[in-house]
Design a protein around this motif. Structure first.
Motif, PDB file in Angstrom:
ATOM      1  N   ASP A 159       0.836  -1.205   0.000  1.00  0.00           N
ATOM      2  CA  ASP A 159       0.000   0.000   0.000  1.00  0.00           C
ATOM      3  C   ASP A 159       0.868   1.252   0.000  1.00  0.00           C
ATOM      4  N   PHE A 160       1.917   1.247   0.821  1.00  0.00           N
ATOM      5  CA  PHE A 160       2.837   2.391   0.834  1.00  0.00           C
ATOM      6  C   PHE A 160       3.465   2.583  -0.547  1.00  0.00           C
ATOM      7  N   ILE A 161       3.912   1.503  -1.176  1.00  0.00           N
ATOM      8  CA  ILE A 161       4.567   1.601  -2.480  1.00  0.00           C
ATOM      9  C   ILE A 161       3.592   2.133  -3.527  1.00  0.00           C
ATOM     10  N   ARG A 162       2.336   1.675  -3.474  1.00  0.00           N
ATOM     11  CA  ARG A 162       1.327   2.190  -4.414  1.00  0.00           C
ATOM     12  C   ARG A 162       1.125   3.693  -4.221  1.00  0.00           C
ATOM     13  N   PHE A 163       1.024   4.131  -2.951  1.00  0.00           N
ATOM     14  CA  PHE A 163       0.893   5.565  -2.693  1.00  0.00           C
ATOM     15  C   PHE A 163       2.097   6.326  -3.233  1.00  0.00           C
ATOM     16  N   PHE A 164       3.270   5.813  -2.949  1.00  0.00           N
ATOM     17  CA  PHE A 164       4.502   6.465  -3.388  1.00  0.00           C
ATOM     18  C   PHE A 164       4.538   6.594  -4.907  1.00  0.00           C
ATOM     19  N   LEU A 165       4.201   5.517  -5.614  1.00  0.00           N
ATOM     20  CA  LEU A 165       4.221   5.543  -7.075  1.00  0.00           C
ATOM     21  C   LEU A 165       3.147   6.469  -7.634  1.00  0.00           C
ATOM     22  N   ALA A 166       1.945   6.449  -7.035  1.00  0.00           N
ATOM     23  CA  ALA A 166       0.855   7.301  -7.522  1.00  0.00           C
ATOM     24  C   ALA A 166       1.195   8.779  -7.356  1.00  0.00           C
ATOM     25  N   TYR A 167       1.717   9.144  -6.180  1.00  0.00           N
ATOM     26  CA  TYR A 167       2.111  10.548  -5.971  1.00  0.00           C
ATOM     27  C   TYR A 167       3.298  10.912  -6.847  1.00  0.00           C
ATOM     28  N   SER A 168       4.190   9.957  -7.115  1.00  0.00           N
ATOM     29  CA  SER A 168       5.328  10.224  -8.007  1.00  0.00           C
ATOM     30  C   SER A 168       4.848  10.527  -9.418  1.00  0.00           C
ATOM     31  N   VAL A 169       3.869   9.764  -9.890  1.00  0.00           N
ATOM     32  CA  VAL A 169       3.282  10.035 -11.207  1.00  0.00           C
ATOM     33  C   VAL A 169       2.679  11.432 -11.222  1.00  0.00           C
ATOM     34  N   MET A 170       1.953  11.764 -10.175  1.00  0.00           N
ATOM     35  CA  MET A 170       1.303  13.081 -10.089  1.00  0.00           C
ATOM     36  C   MET A 170       2.339  14.209 -10.096  1.00  0.00           C
ATOM     37  N   PHE A 171       3.391  14.077  -9.274  1.00  0.00           N
ATOM     38  CA  PHE A 171       4.409  15.128  -9.200  1.00  0.00           C
ATOM     39  C   PHE A 171       5.141  15.309 -10.526  1.00  0.00           C
ATOM     40  N   ASN A 172       5.438  14.214 -11.198  1.00  0.00           N
ATOM     41  CA  ASN A 172       6.142  14.322 -12.477  1.00  0.00           C
ATOM     42  C   ASN A 172       5.250  14.893 -13.568  1.00  0.00           C
ATOM     43  N   HIS A 173       3.979  14.516 -13.580  1.00  0.00           N
ATOM     44  CA  HIS A 173       3.057  15.116 -14.549  1.00  0.00           C
ATOM     45  C   HIS A 173       2.856  16.598 -14.251  1.00  0.00           C
ATOM     46  N   VAL A 210       5.493   3.929 -13.505  1.00  0.00           N
ATOM     47  CA  VAL A 210       4.510   3.030 -14.104  1.00  0.00           C
ATOM     48  C   VAL A 210       5.035   1.597 -14.111  1.00  0.00           C
ATOM     49  N   LYS A 211       6.322   1.428 -14.371  1.00  0.00           N
ATOM     50  CA  LYS A 211       6.918   0.083 -14.368  1.00  0.00           C
ATOM     51  C   LYS A 211       6.746  -0.572 -12.995  1.00  0.00           C
ATOM     52  N   GLY A 212       6.827   0.232 -11.946  1.00  0.00           N
ATOM     53  CA  GLY A 212       6.632  -0.292 -10.600  1.00  0.00           C
ATOM     54  C   GLY A 212       5.240  -0.875 -10.422  1.00  0.00           C
ATOM     55  N   SER A 233      13.163  -6.568  -7.808  1.00  0.00           N
ATOM     56  CA  SER A 233      13.781  -7.023  -6.561  1.00  0.00           C
ATOM     57  C   SER A 233      13.824  -5.901  -5.530  1.00  0.00           C
ATOM     58  N   ILE A 234      14.088  -4.685  -5.975  1.00  0.00           N
ATOM     59  CA  ILE A 234      14.118  -3.539  -5.062  1.00  0.00           C
ATOM     60  C   ILE A 234      12.731  -3.292  -4.481  1.00  0.00           C
ATOM     61  N   ILE A 235      11.724  -3.255  -5.354  1.00  0.00           N
ATOM     62  CA  ILE A 235      10.358  -2.951  -4.913  1.00  0.00           C
ATOM     63  C   ILE A 235       9.840  -4.008  -3.942  1.00  0.00           C
ATOM     64  N   ILE A 236      10.024  -5.277  -4.270  1.00  0.00           N
ATOM     65  CA  ILE A 236       9.474  -6.341  -3.433  1.00  0.00           C
ATOM     66  C   ILE A 236      10.299  -6.499  -2.157  1.00  0.00           C
ATOM     67  N   ASN A 287      -6.956   1.710   0.108  1.00  0.00           N
ATOM     68  CA  ASN A 287      -6.161   1.730  -1.116  1.00  0.00           C
ATOM     69  C   ASN A 287      -6.690   2.777  -2.100  1.00  0.00           C
ATOM     70  N   PHE A 288      -6.464   4.070  -1.799  1.00  0.00           N
ATOM     71  CA  PHE A 288      -6.972   5.124  -2.665  1.00  0.00           C
ATOM     72  C   PHE A 288      -5.926   5.620  -3.678  1.00  0.00           C
ATOM     73  N   SER A 289      -4.836   4.878  -3.822  1.00  0.00           N
ATOM     74  CA  SER A 289      -3.792   5.286  -4.769  1.00  0.00           C
ATOM     75  C   SER A 289      -4.300   5.248  -6.209  1.00  0.00           C
TER      76      SER A 289
END
Length: 350
Positions: free
Chosen positions: A24-38, A57-59, A270-273, A290-292
């Motif tokens: 859940d943390f990783i999903r939040f991190f990736l979703a906010y990362s997409v938002m910040f980069n866009h 997105v690969k994550g 391997s890093i993500i998991i 899970n609101f990511s």
């Protein structure tokens, strides 16, 4: 349980995968990362977030490969599997498409009757509901003065995600019939060859079609497959994770050196998991819901709307703060009132 299931799924693997984790943390991190980069791309400002490129997105594809295949292994019913996937992805996605159409109606520079009598809004609705966003990404008279005219440039990944899901029963059948390591490596390598070929053609011909094709289903398969590879050997992965993690970081850092690029997907996986099954202090994210996914779906049109009204010219910091707050709030509502109620539940649990 047939012999294959004894190899692919056993009590030890199930117990280890279901341990408290940080997905859940990783999903939040990736979703906010997409938002910040866009946000940086759409406001035409220098990137400020440290996770750049397509690794966000690969994550998501890696996590899908790991968790979605685990779900199928536990209940290898193709109908139920696809029903669950559609019920998880499509309700919120379809709602966002409709909301973008309504938003476009109010923001268009065209007279409303002209907007409604144009064929493009209906083409937009039809093609986007089919996840064919590239056929009609914008609406007439909407965001014409923005850097990009697209209503929601994040949605191309949904088509790829659904296509990856379609491969799960086939991969399961291959693993059941043939050597699982050979099958997974072959899928991984074929995807890498496809992606490398598209990259080469893009560099030599400068034709944008090859960059587009590289991002599509076959090219992303190696990330999805990387998650499956780790799942297939998860007890072994957990046993040596403390050694695999630093090696993966080195491979990822030096991915552009000589032939090391072929290891980039499995290194990133391997890093993500590894992060997902370490750092117990991050487990509190599991209680947040899970609101990511809602953040991922909604941030692009929200940023576009702020740019449309020129808020970014007044204050970038205020624009980013409002974007983050509104996306988080709407993402929470989406999870609570749209996504969660639509999740698949067996009849006996209903």
């Amino acid at each position: 349980m047939n012999p294959t299931e004894k190899v692919l799924l056993n009590s030890k693997l199930i117990a280890q995968v279901k341990e408290a984790n940080n997905f859940d943390f990783i999903r939040f991190f990736l979703a906010y990362s997409v938002m910040f980069n866009h946000f940086s791309t759409l406001t035409d400002t220098d990137p400020f977030w440290f996770v750049s490129g397509g690794f966000r997105v690969k994550g998501f594809f890696i996590i899908s490969g790991f968790l979605v295949m685990f779900s199928f292994l536990r209940s290898p019913d193709t109908y139920v599997f696809f029903r669950k996937r559609v019920q998880r992805i499509m309700p919120a996605y379809s709602l966002v498409i409709l909301l973008c159409l309504i938003l476009g109606f109010f923001l268009t520079t065209l007279p409303h009757h002209e907007f409604l009598t144009s064929s493009k809004p209906y083409t937009y609705l039809f093609t986007n509901l089919l996840t064919l966003n590239f056929l009609c990404p914008d609406l007439p008279g909407v965001f014409e003065n923005n850097t990009m005219h697209a209503m929601n440039g994040s949605l191309w990944t949904i088509k790829v995600e659904l296509m990856l899901y379609m491969t799960v029963p086939l991969i399961y059948w291959l693993l059941k019939k043939y050597n699982k390591l050979i099958c997974l490596i072959l899928i991984y390598v074929l995807s890498f060859i496809y992606s490398t070929t598209c990259n080469y053609l893009d560099d030599t011909t400068h034709n944008a079609i090859y960059a587009f094709l590289k991002r599509q289903f076959p090219g992303q398969m190696m990330y999805f497959c990387s998650g499956i590879i780790i799942l297939a050997y998860f007890p072994l992965f957990r046993k040596y994770m403390k050694y695999i993690f630093p090696i993966s970081i080195l491979l990822f850092i030096f991915r552009n050196v000589l032939f090391l690029s072929i290891f980039e997907p499995i290194a990133l996986a391997s890093i993500i998991i590894s992060v997902a099954y370490s750092f117990k202090w991050l487990h509190f994210f599991n209680r947040m819901g899970n609101f990511s996914y809602g953040i991922f779906l909604l941030h692009f049109p929200i940023i576009q709307t702020f740019i449309h009204f020129g808020l970014n010219k007044y204050s970038l910091v205020l624009t980013l703060a409002l974007t983050t707050a509104i996306c988080t709030y709407l993402g929470t509502l989406s999870w609570k009132y749209v996504e969660k109620p639509c999740l698949y539940k067996p009849k006996k649990l209903r």
